[in-house]
Design a protein around this motif. Structure first.
Motif, mmCIF file in Angstrom:
data_model
loop_
_atom_site.group_PDB
_atom_site.id
_atom_site.type_symbol
_atom_site.label_atom_id
_atom_site.label_comp_id
_atom_site.label_asym_id
_atom_site.label_seq_id
_atom_site.Cartn_x
_atom_site.Cartn_y
_atom_site.Cartn_z
ATOM 1 N N LEU A 44 0.703 -0.979 -0.046
ATOM 2 C CA LEU A 44 0.055 0.123 -0.032
ATOM 3 C C LEU A 44 0.899 1.303 0.021
ATOM 4 N N THR A 45 1.984 1.091 0.719
ATOM 5 C CA THR A 45 2.864 2.331 0.791
ATOM 6 C C THR A 45 3.377 2.656 -0.768
ATOM 7 N N TRP A 46 3.910 1.550 -1.415
ATOM 8 C CA TRP A 46 4.358 1.670 -2.806
ATOM 9 C C TRP A 46 3.162 2.364 -3.507
ATOM 10 N N PHE A 47 1.993 1.661 -3.374
ATOM 11 C CA PHE A 47 0.880 2.432 -4.267
ATOM 12 C C PHE A 47 0.334 4.019 -3.775
ATOM 13 N N VAL A 48 0.648 4.248 -2.685
ATOM 14 C CA VAL A 48 0.278 5.749 -2.292
ATOM 15 C C VAL A 48 1.391 6.547 -2.876
ATOM 16 N N ASN A 49 2.809 6.038 -2.781
ATOM 17 C CA ASN A 49 3.708 6.947 -3.355
ATOM 18 C C ASN A 49 3.486 7.178 -4.929
ATOM 19 N N LEU A 50 3.291 6.090 -5.480
ATOM 20 C CA LEU A 50 2.848 6.316 -6.814
ATOM 21 C C LEU A 50 1.833 7.213 -7.214
ATOM 22 N N TYR A 51 0.651 7.214 -6.290
ATOM 23 C CA TYR A 51 -0.369 8.140 -6.378
ATOM 24 C C TYR A 51 -0.147 9.596 -6.294
ATOM 25 N N VAL A 52 0.712 9.853 -5.104
ATOM 26 C CA VAL A 52 1.370 11.154 -4.860
ATOM 27 C C VAL A 52 2.030 11.585 -6.265
ATOM 28 N N ASN A 53 2.894 10.770 -6.745
ATOM 29 C CA ASN A 53 3.674 11.133 -8.031
ATOM 30 C C ASN A 53 2.535 11.741 -9.022
ATOM 31 N N SER A 54 1.523 11.258 -9.062
ATOM 32 C CA SER A 54 0.743 11.230 -10.496
ATOM 33 C C SER A 54 -0.350 12.549 -9.858
ATOM 34 N N ILE A 55 -0.588 12.712 -8.662
ATOM 35 C CA ILE A 55 -1.063 14.204 -8.069
ATOM 36 C C ILE A 55 0.012 15.380 -8.688
ATOM 37 N N GLN A 56 1.241 15.098 -8.227
ATOM 38 C CA GLN A 56 2.283 16.093 -8.750
ATOM 39 C C GLN A 56 2.523 16.387 -10.111
ATOM 40 N N ASP A 57 2.607 14.967 -11.137
ATOM 41 C CA ASP A 57 2.911 14.978 -12.364
ATOM 42 C C ASP A 57 1.672 15.242 -13.172
ATOM 43 N N SER A 58 0.390 14.937 -12.979
ATOM 44 C CA SER A 58 -0.880 15.244 -13.868
ATOM 45 C C SER A 58 -1.081 16.637 -14.230
ATOM 46 N N ASN A 59 -1.780 16.833 -15.260
ATOM 47 C CA ASN A 59 -2.246 17.935 -15.608
ATOM 48 C C ASN A 59 -3.170 18.778 -14.535
ATOM 49 N N LYS A 60 -2.998 20.055 -14.427
ATOM 50 C CA LYS A 60 -3.600 20.672 -13.246
ATOM 51 C C LYS A 60 -4.931 21.477 -14.137
ATOM 52 N N SER A 61 -5.858 21.941 -13.395
ATOM 53 C CA SER A 61 -6.959 22.435 -13.480
ATOM 54 C C SER A 61 -7.904 22.922 -12.507
ATOM 55 N N LYS A 62 -8.442 24.028 -12.548
ATOM 56 C CA LYS A 62 -9.273 24.595 -11.560
ATOM 57 C C LYS A 62 -10.890 24.089 -11.599
ATOM 58 N N ILE A 63 -10.898 23.487 -12.542
ATOM 59 C CA ILE A 63 -12.178 22.845 -12.810
ATOM 60 C C ILE A 63 -12.171 21.446 -12.228
ATOM 61 N N LEU A 64 -12.947 21.051 -11.149
ATOM 62 C CA LEU A 64 -12.921 19.905 -10.455
ATOM 63 C C LEU A 64 -12.982 18.682 -11.535
ATOM 64 N N GLU A 65 -14.090 18.836 -12.356
ATOM 65 C CA GLU A 65 -14.415 17.680 -13.237
ATOM 66 C C GLU A 65 -13.239 17.140 -14.081
ATOM 67 N N ARG A 66 -12.596 18.185 -14.618
ATOM 68 C CA ARG A 66 -11.477 18.442 -15.568
ATOM 69 C C ARG A 66 -10.249 17.733 -14.752
ATOM 70 N N ARG A 67 -10.090 18.442 -13.586
ATOM 71 C CA ARG A 67 -9.022 17.858 -12.719
ATOM 72 C C ARG A 67 -8.935 16.395 -12.192
ATOM 73 N N LEU A 68 -10.101 15.962 -11.900
ATOM 74 C CA LEU A 68 -10.303 14.425 -11.833
ATOM 75 C C LEU A 68 -9.902 13.645 -12.940
ATOM 76 N N ARG A 69 -10.541 14.084 -14.100
ATOM 77 C CA ARG A 69 -10.321 13.254 -15.259
ATOM 78 C C ARG A 69 -8.561 13.182 -15.498
ATOM 79 N N TYR A 70 -8.080 14.256 -15.338
ATOM 80 C CA TYR A 70 -6.502 14.102 -15.450
ATOM 81 C C TYR A 70 -5.853 13.271 -14.509
ATOM 82 N N LEU A 71 -6.283 13.370 -13.439
ATOM 83 C CA LEU A 71 -5.741 12.290 -12.274
ATOM 84 C C LEU A 71 -5.919 11.006 -12.533
ATOM 85 N N ILE A 72 -7.542 10.818 -12.945
ATOM 86 C CA ILE A 72 -7.651 9.301 -13.316
ATOM 87 C C ILE A 72 -7.063 9.022 -14.330
ATOM 88 N N ASP A 73 -6.988 9.384 -15.280
ATOM 89 C CA ASP A 73 -6.020 8.925 -16.654
ATOM 90 C C ASP A 73 -4.682 8.792 -16.351
#
Length: 418
Positions: A44-73
């Motif tokens: 789970l620690t490895w998984f969480v670290n990978l998730y944190v990296n995606s939060i930092q590396d994925s595209n940003k958006s102030k629109i929540l729906e778009r930001r969620l789509r970027y994060l999920i993809d």
């Protein structure tokens, strides 16, 4: 003010519930992989670290729906790439399908019963209904169709205007080179979803189920989820640090040492700064001393064939658990190679960076990996190769007789060219 702030935080947090559910599905998908091979372990620690990296590396958006789509993809594909590099080729498509199926089940787009039937073919008593057309429809296929007709979504496929009355409507699937692309007769073309259609393909053409699954995943998740990225040692190195071991999971014919030695030289860790030892009887204390020295001096150590030193694995596990930024030089790296073994330390597998260096499936991916490997990826290699006179005659070997071509064969060919 504090209560208002707390309410506002709670509302904002609720907006991310969809990606929380999505991520939990992904985690339990990779947790199931240990049932396939004992080396497929992820913490789970490895998984969480990978998730944190995606939060930092994925595209940003102030629109929540778009930001969620970027994060999920981004996170879904990032997880796929990281897990795929530690899977054997035979299991990569299975992982893609597992990921796809679990996500669709969570969205209630497919039925669990249909999925289990696709995987198992169902279980039933002896079939008493006669085969409507034995000239092309095999008895085994007919038995599976009869069992499939008991599924809620496939009821009626056996009787009425379906197989018993009009078996010829389904013969086009049986005759097709790509049955998963053939159109079903009405009303089944509109009535069945993609998974239920694949059940029919499984019954009629079980030999084409692998390309059918690949086609299904492509339509649901995208083509990139059936084309694993080529082996990249530098990317794996970037995902590690001095406290995280890097593990090569070996397969017959695969030898990562040539690539590792070249990479070590590229990173300035060649010569005396890189030590390796093949484990076996009596080699444990020597390996332990090498690791302790490397931790202080910031050099690299490679322990080969860990599966041959089962009794020493508990000692290695304890040493890895004691790794910390305070006790390890930042440049220190521990490399391990092992064939799959149920005795290999689970904590190292769960927290380490795992890699397989196996030839990919398919001509395109094989050529891509070959051109990206050393020294073929180096332009100087081609310029320094002496020119050879072309062969005038070719025997049958390699032209009419298929034979394996593994990493060792590639290395021999390169040495011949040089």
């Amino acid at each position: 003010i504090a209560e208002k702030t707390e309410i506002k935080i709670a509302e904002s947090r609720e907006g991310y519930r969809d990606i929380a559910k999505h991520s939990s599905v992904l985690f339990f998908s990779i947790a199931d992989l240990a049932n396939i091979d004992p080396m497929y372990q992820y913490s789970l620690t490895w998984f969480v670290n990978l998730y944190v990296n995606s939060i930092q590396d994925s595209n940003k958006s102030k629109i929540l729906e778009r930001r969620l789509r970027y994060l999920i993809d981004h996170f879904t594909y990032n997880l796929y790439c990281n897990v795929c590099r530690s899977l054997f080729e035979k299991d990569k498509l299975l992982f893609s399908f597992l990921l796809c199926s679990n996500l669709l089940l969570a969205k209630e787009e497919i039925d669990y019963g249909d999925l289990m039937f696709l995987l198992t073919g169902g279980v039933g008593l002896q079939n008493t209904t006669a085969n409507p057309d034995p000239s092309w429809l095999q008895d085994r296929s007919w038995d599976e169709i009869c069992r499939a007709s008991e599924q809620p979504g496939l009821q009626g496929i056996k009787y009425g205007p379906a197989f018993i009355d009009n078996p010829e409507d389904f013969k086009s699937i049986y005759d097709s080179k790509e049955p998963y692309s053939a159109r079903l007769a009405r009303p089944w073309a509109e009535r069945l979803n993609a998974l239920q259609k694949m059940i029919l393909f499984r019954c009629l053409r079980p030999d084409k189920i692998i390309p059918a699954v690949s086609n299904y995943v492509t339509k649901k998740l995208g083509k990139m989820f059936v084309e694993p990225p080529p082996f990249d040692l530098s990317k794996s190195y970037l995902d590690s640090n001095c406290t995280v071991p890097l593990v090569f999971v070996l397969s017959p014919g695969a030898d990562p040492m040539a690539s590792l030695l070249k990479f070590a030289n590229h990173k300035g860790m060649g010569g005396g700064r890189f030590q390796s030892i093949s484990l076996g009887q009596g080699q444990g204390p020597i390996a332990a001393k090498m690791i302790h020295t490397a931790m202080k001096e910031g050099t690299w150590v490679c322990l080969q064939n860990c599966h041959l030193a089962v009794s020493w694995m508990s000692t290695l596990e304890k040493m890895c658990e004691d790794f910390s930024p305070d006790t390890c030089h930042p440049n220190f790296r521990l490399w391990l190679t092992s064939y799959p073994s149920p005795k290999f330390p689970v904590t190292i597998l769960q927290n380490g960076v795992k890699m397989t260096n196996e030839p990919p499936t398919g001509l395109r991916l094989n050529l891509l990996q070959s051109y990206l490997s050393d020294p073929i990826s180096d332009l100087e290699f081609f310029n320094s190769c002496p020119s050879k006179a072309p062969r005038k005659k070719f025997g049958p070997l390699g032209w009419n007789i298929p034979y394996g071509f593994n990493e060792s064969d590639l290395r021999i060919s390169i040495r011949q060219l040089q």
